[in-house]
Design a protein around this motif. Structure first.
Motif, PDB file in Angstrom:
ATOM      1  N   MET A 178     -18.661  -8.609 -41.693  1.00 55.65           N
ATOM      2  CA  MET A 178     -19.057  -7.211 -41.540  1.00 55.65           C
ATOM      3  C   MET A 178     -18.025  -6.496 -40.672  1.00 55.65           C
ATOM      4  SD  MET A 178     -23.176  -7.309 -41.085  1.00 55.65           S
ATOM      5  CE  MET A 178     -23.251  -8.527 -39.781  1.00 55.65           C
ATOM      6  N   PHE A 179     -17.837  -5.224 -40.937  1.00 56.37           N
ATOM      7  CA  PHE A 179     -16.848  -4.450 -40.210  1.00 56.37           C
ATOM      8  C   PHE A 179     -17.121  -4.452 -38.711  1.00 56.37           C
ATOM      9  CE2 PHE A 179     -17.032  -2.351 -44.411  1.00 56.37           C
ATOM     10  CZ  PHE A 179     -15.730  -2.584 -44.799  1.00 56.37           C
ATOM     11  N   ALA A 180     -16.042  -4.543 -37.950  1.00 56.90           N
ATOM     12  CA  ALA A 180     -16.177  -4.408 -36.495  1.00 56.90           C
ATOM     13  C   ALA A 180     -16.593  -2.969 -36.198  1.00 56.90           C
ATOM     14  CB  ALA A 180     -14.852  -4.749 -35.814  1.00 56.90           C
ATOM     15  N   ARG A 181     -17.476  -2.817 -35.259  1.00 55.29           N
ATOM     16  CA  ARG A 181     -17.916  -1.480 -34.856  1.00 55.29           C
ATOM     17  C   ARG A 181     -18.001  -1.453 -33.335  1.00 55.29           C
ATOM     18  NH1 ARG A 181     -22.223  -4.374 -36.893  1.00 55.29           N
ATOM     19  NH2 ARG A 181     -24.137  -4.359 -35.666  1.00 55.29           N
ATOM     20  N   GLU A 182     -18.402  -0.333 -32.813  1.00 57.95           N
ATOM     21  CA  GLU A 182     -18.504  -0.164 -31.364  1.00 57.95           C
ATOM     22  C   GLU A 182     -19.216  -1.343 -30.718  1.00 57.95           C
ATOM     23  OE1 GLU A 182     -17.995   2.062 -27.822  1.00 57.95           O
ATOM     24  OE2 GLU A 182     -17.523   2.855 -29.802  1.00 57.95           O
ATOM     25  N   GLY A 183     -18.568  -1.944 -29.734  1.00 60.73           N
ATOM     26  CA  GLY A 183     -19.177  -3.043 -29.001  1.00 60.73           C
ATOM     27  C   GLY A 183     -19.111  -4.393 -29.707  1.00 60.73           C
ATOM     28  N   ARG A 184     -18.394  -4.472 -30.832  1.00 57.28           N
ATOM     29  CA  ARG A 184     -18.309  -5.715 -31.613  1.00 57.28           C
ATOM     30  C   ARG A 184     -16.835  -6.104 -31.789  1.00 57.28           C
ATOM     31  NH1 ARG A 184     -23.298  -7.893 -32.673  1.00 57.28           N
ATOM     32  NH2 ARG A 184     -22.343  -9.063 -34.349  1.00 57.28           N
ATOM     33  N   VAL A 185     -16.590  -7.387 -32.002  1.00 61.94           N
ATOM     34  CA  VAL A 185     -15.246  -7.890 -32.267  1.00 61.94           C
ATOM     35  C   VAL A 185     -15.317  -8.884 -33.422  1.00 61.94           C
ATOM     36  CG1 VAL A 185     -14.388  -7.587 -29.911  1.00 61.94           C
ATOM     37  CG2 VAL A 185     -15.494  -9.737 -30.545  1.00 61.94           C
ATOM     38  N   ILE A 186     -14.224  -9.026 -34.127  1.00 62.79           N
ATOM     39  CA  ILE A 186     -14.112 -10.065 -35.157  1.00 62.79           C
ATOM     40  C   ILE A 186     -13.178 -11.126 -34.608  1.00 62.79           C
ATOM     41  CG2 ILE A 186     -13.342 -10.639 -37.488  1.00 62.79           C
ATOM     42  CD1 ILE A 186     -14.200  -7.814 -38.322  1.00 62.79           C
ATOM     43  N   LEU A 187     -13.688 -12.336 -34.513  1.00 57.50           N
ATOM     44  CA  LEU A 187     -12.898 -13.457 -34.015  1.00 57.50           C
ATOM     45  C   LEU A 187     -12.420 -14.294 -35.193  1.00 57.50           C
ATOM     46  CD1 LEU A 187     -15.256 -14.684 -31.138  1.00 57.50           C
ATOM     47  CD2 LEU A 187     -13.351 -13.073 -30.972  1.00 57.50           C
ATOM     48  N   LYS A 188     -11.135 -14.580 -35.200  1.00 57.85           N
ATOM     49  CA  LYS A 188     -10.591 -15.549 -36.147  1.00 57.85           C
ATOM     50  C   LYS A 188     -10.538 -16.879 -35.406  1.00 57.85           C
ATOM     51  CE  LYS A 188      -6.554 -16.511 -39.036  1.00 57.85           C
ATOM     52  NZ  LYS A 188      -5.206 -15.996 -39.426  1.00 57.85           N
ATOM     53  N   LEU A 189     -11.162 -17.893 -35.992  1.00 61.97           N
ATOM     54  CA  LEU A 189     -11.261 -19.195 -35.350  1.00 61.97           C
ATOM     55  C   LEU A 189     -10.608 -20.266 -36.204  1.00 61.97           C
ATOM     56  CD1 LEU A 189     -15.104 -19.014 -34.548  1.00 61.97           C
ATOM     57  CD2 LEU A 189     -13.232 -18.344 -33.035  1.00 61.97           C
ATOM     58  N   SER A 190     -10.105 -21.284 -35.551  1.00 63.86           N
ATOM     59  CA  SER A 190      -9.641 -22.493 -36.224  1.00 63.86           C
ATOM     60  C   SER A 190     -10.558 -23.616 -35.752  1.00 63.86           C
ATOM     61  CB  SER A 190      -8.180 -22.785 -35.872  1.00 63.86           C
ATOM     62  OG  SER A 190      -7.747 -23.952 -36.535  1.00 63.86           O
ATOM     63  N   VAL A 191     -11.505 -23.988 -36.632  1.00 62.38           N
ATOM     64  CA  VAL A 191     -12.600 -24.889 -36.266  1.00 62.38           C
ATOM     65  C   VAL A 191     -12.418 -26.229 -36.970  1.00 62.38           C
ATOM     66  CG1 VAL A 191     -15.119 -25.177 -36.375  1.00 62.38           C
ATOM     67  CG2 VAL A 191     -14.133 -22.901 -36.017  1.00 62.38           C
ATOM     68  N   PRO A 192     -12.624 -27.343 -36.272  1.00 60.95           N
ATOM     69  CA  PRO A 192     -12.607 -28.634 -36.964  1.00 60.95           C
ATOM     70  C   PRO A 192     -13.590 -28.595 -38.141  1.00 60.95           C
ATOM     71  CG  PRO A 192     -12.676 -28.980 -34.593  1.00 60.95           C
ATOM     72  CD  PRO A 192     -12.879 -27.502 -34.831  1.00 60.95           C
ATOM     73  N   SER A 193     -13.112 -28.942 -39.317  1.00 63.17           N
ATOM     74  CA  SER A 193     -13.898 -28.814 -40.548  1.00 63.17           C
ATOM     75  C   SER A 193     -15.249 -29.496 -40.464  1.00 63.17           C
ATOM     76  CB  SER A 193     -13.105 -29.360 -41.736  1.00 63.17           C
ATOM     77  OG  SER A 193     -11.909 -28.633 -41.878  1.00 63.17           O
ATOM     78  N   GLU A 194     -15.331 -30.615 -39.751  1.00 60.73           N
ATOM     79  CA  GLU A 194     -16.610 -31.340 -39.665  1.00 60.73           C
ATOM     80  C   GLU A 194     -17.660 -30.582 -38.850  1.00 60.73           C
ATOM     81  OE1 GLU A 194     -13.930 -33.039 -36.395  1.00 60.73           O
ATOM     82  OE2 GLU A 194     -13.685 -32.539 -38.505  1.00 60.73           O
ATOM     83  N   ASN A 195     -17.254 -29.526 -38.124  1.00 58.66           N
ATOM     84  CA  ASN A 195     -18.200 -28.718 -37.341  1.00 58.66           C
ATOM     85  C   ASN A 195     -18.787 -27.557 -38.135  1.00 58.66           C
ATOM     86  OD1 ASN A 195     -17.638 -30.386 -35.222  1.00 58.66           O
ATOM     87  ND2 ASN A 195     -16.601 -28.859 -33.991  1.00 58.66           N
ATOM     88  N   ILE A 196     -18.329 -27.383 -39.377  1.00 60.53           N
ATOM     89  CA  ILE A 196     -18.796 -26.261 -40.198  1.00 60.53           C
ATOM     90  C   ILE A 196     -19.768 -26.777 -41.247  1.00 60.53           C
ATOM     91  CG2 ILE A 196     -18.138 -24.397 -41.770  1.00 60.53           C
ATOM     92  CD1 ILE A 196     -15.291 -24.576 -40.525  1.00 60.53           C
TER      93      ILE A 196
END
Length: 180
Positions: A72-90
């Motif tokens: 969803m689009f970032a809006r006031e008070g929100r951020v979009i985080l790009k993460l690199s997550v170990p695949s087994e944690n998803i």
């Protein structure tokens, strides 16, 4: 192996990542985000918690997308985080099936099972949601809840379905970039 994912979070998540090094989804934030609809989704969210092995009462998994454009689009008070997550944690989630779970619907194993279930509902003159939300149809409610395990069954997916995911937490070291 890591997988790049995206998550739309309140800016306060950044503060918690800085202070504690990790962030866990919390019931109070779900309630703030979903407002009057929160109580409706907690049964389904509790199912996800159990699947992820989260036992703490107030802690919930964090939703991620596999493509930035699905966030969803970032809006006031929100951020979009790009993460690199170990695949087994998803834990990947079929979003169409998840929508059915949010409606307290039965997830059929195949067309024959779908017809059988619909005939049962017709015979009892009840909908999935009514059977689930009341105490008058415990057998149907149990069947619905057991069917939710198919959320993770790739064999009952359609090839064009959209995928999201959940992770047990966000760790500071997983953050690749932040979009404000």
């Amino acid at each position: 192996m890591n997988t790049e994912v995206y998550t739309n979070q309140h800016v306060s998540v950044l503060n918690e990542l800085e202070m504690k090094g990790m962030y866990h989804g919390k019931d109070k934030y779900i309630r703030m985000d979903l407002e009057e609809h929160a109580d409706i989704v907690f049964k389904a969210y509790d199912f996800l918690k159990k699947k992820m092995g989260i036992s703490e009462k107030e802690v919930y998994p964090v939703w991620v997308t596999l493509n930035e454009e699905d966030t969803m689009f970032a809006r006031e008070g929100r951020v979009i985080l790009k993460l690199s997550v170990p695949s087994e944690n998803i834990l990947r989630i079929n979003i169409r099936k998840w929508g059915s779970i949010l409606n307290y619907s039965y997830l059929p194993s195949d067309e024959k099972d779908l017809i059988r279930h619909r005939n049962l509902l017709k015979e009892m003159n009840v909908s999935d949601a009514k059977a689930y939300m009341t105490s008058f149809y415990p057998e149907i409610k149990n069947e619905i809840e057991k069917s939710w395990e198919r959320l993770f069954d790739r064999e009952t997916d359609e090839p064009t379905d959209t995928w999201y995911g959940i992770i047990p937490e966000i760790r500071k070291e997983w953050v690749v970039s932040i979009k404000r």
